[in-house]
Write an enzyme that holds these catalytic residues in place. Sequence first.
Site, PDB file in Angstrom:
ATOM      1  N   CYS A  11       0.864  -1.228   0.063  1.00  0.00           N
ATOM      2  CA  CYS A  11      -0.082   0.148  -0.127  1.00  0.00           C
ATOM      3  C   CYS A  11       0.865   1.455   0.023  1.00  0.00           C
ATOM      4  CB  CYS A  11      -0.947   0.074   1.316  1.00  0.00           C
ATOM      5  SG  CYS A  11      -2.101  -1.397   1.375  1.00  0.00           S
ATOM      6  N   SER A 294      10.605  -1.247 -13.779  1.00  0.00           N
ATOM      7  CA  SER A 294      11.446  -1.587 -12.713  1.00  0.00           C
ATOM      8  C   SER A 294      12.919  -1.924 -12.847  1.00  0.00           C
ATOM      9  CB  SER A 294      10.761  -2.209 -11.657  1.00  0.00           C
ATOM     10  OG  SER A 294      10.617  -3.502 -11.896  1.00  0.00           O
ATOM     11  N   ASP A 356      16.316  -8.469 -15.635  1.00  0.00           N
ATOM     12  CA  ASP A 356      15.396  -8.137 -14.885  1.00  0.00           C
ATOM     13  C   ASP A 356      15.652  -8.019 -13.300  1.00  0.00           C
ATOM     14  OD1 ASP A 356      12.619  -7.915 -14.503  1.00  0.00           O
ATOM     15  OD2 ASP A 356      11.922 -10.134 -15.342  1.00  0.00           O
ATOM     16  N   ASP A 357      14.664  -7.398 -12.663  1.00  0.00           N
ATOM     17  CA  ASP A 357      14.896  -7.123 -11.224  1.00  0.00           C
ATOM     18  C   ASP A 357      14.870  -8.189 -10.248  1.00  0.00           C
ATOM     19  OD1 ASP A 357      12.123  -7.043 -10.569  1.00  0.00           O
ATOM     20  OD2 ASP A 357      12.177  -5.155 -11.250  1.00  0.00           O
TER      21      ASP A 357
END
Length: 494
Positions: A11, A294, A356-357
């Site tokens: 959140c 990302s 890629d992360d």
Amino acid sequence: MSNYSGLNEECGVFGIWNHPEAAQLTYMGLHSLQHRGQEGAGIVVSNHETLKGERGLGLLTEAIKDEHMSNIKGYPHAIGHVRYATSGNKGIENIQPFLYHFYDMSVGICHNGNLINAKSLRQNLEEQGAIFHSSSDTEVIMHLIRRSKAPTFEEALKESLRLIKGGFTFAILTKDALYGVVDPNAIRPLVVGKMENGAYILASETCAIDVLGAEFIQDIHAGEYVVITDEGIEVKTYTRQTTTAISAMEYIYFARPDSTIAGKNVHAVRKASGKRLAQENPAKADMVIGVPNSSLSAASGYAEEIGLPYEMGLVKNQYVARTFIQPTQELREQGVRVKLSAVKDIVDGKDIVLVDDSIVRGTTIKRIVKMLKDSGANRIHVRIASPEFMFPSFYGIDVSTTAELISASKSPEEIKNHIGADSLAYLSVDGLIESIGLDYDAPYHGLCVESFTGDYPAGLYDYEKNYKKHLSERQKSYIANNKHYFDSEGNLHV
């Protein structure tokens, strides 16, 4: 890891005190935090006398429309929330901020993270007669506050915070004050800013402060809470039993690249991790490609370090909501095809380093490798700018079971074959820690790396029995052969 792999943030919270357009600014702040949750949003406002709020399901623009905003305009204080469900179901009753009207006061409260002893606390409260109106663990702390015998709300809050465990931040609004709370490990971030007119801001990330043209004031540290009133701002502590362990996944994946956490810019950290990845795991190829969005910073760092062209071989459809928010694996997988496409003229006939992360379940990277090969790519060397995601997280990330994690049961060689890559390599744990560059006097220099090490700084509590029951042989082997600093209650080993 792309935005489509099923790894989900919990959140985002926002708060503002003493601005005539508090609701509008909260809306703008939440918009900059939309990446942290897309299932629902809400705003609660106050004018020293009354608290009222609006909330709804979906993206911010769907959840809070113009007619809702007109109901909460003109109030000087506000908190807001964007939600992804890490606990509780996805109904409107779980959309925050929660607003409570008691005989002696009203309170708005919203929460980022996960309380790992919420189940046992809830059971105890229900046995004492408490009635819950949602399945969100956020409601637990409100019951604890109201059952406290402390003489003031602030003292009751402090008492209640000492009872809850996990990774969390809270934004709490009363008619007299705005409170911001950070867990005893600072796993989840919370920052304070100040606007030109003197209004103070709380936010999960600095990007929400920057978008409003406000000045960054400070991070709220482990075990601290901030109280903002008309008299000003005061940072206090509710516990001294603290060990800083900032979530590494905030840097790797969750936070926006223009945000700064504990003095470290997220883009700069990701680029540094890409450079370190290239040093540890070079590959012979024609180009480097990052998985949007990302992973792009890490990919640029990898390319720069190894001296290869950095190309845009994958394109993301920016006008489709992030697929990782979809509640089922089938929808997530369908979303990959809608959201990502390969640039055939760029990748055709080429050897590619695909950065890629992270790899969580392995389904998305497998589809991306196939997509690139279907577009004519020759060899694909997958490089992951984080260590193997081998252990579940219980502190606010939606990966809380071993069964979801491909690295829990498969070796890198097995995963390489599973995803159809020509090679696969990960950043080391030390490489990650050094790339981020924190320097706290704490294990892992102040990082929470539980998903890579199985070392849980806030403990396990309600999750311990199930976690230990389902440990895989790979997980057991890693734990047996690597040093761990924390016990199952988050205490440092002596």
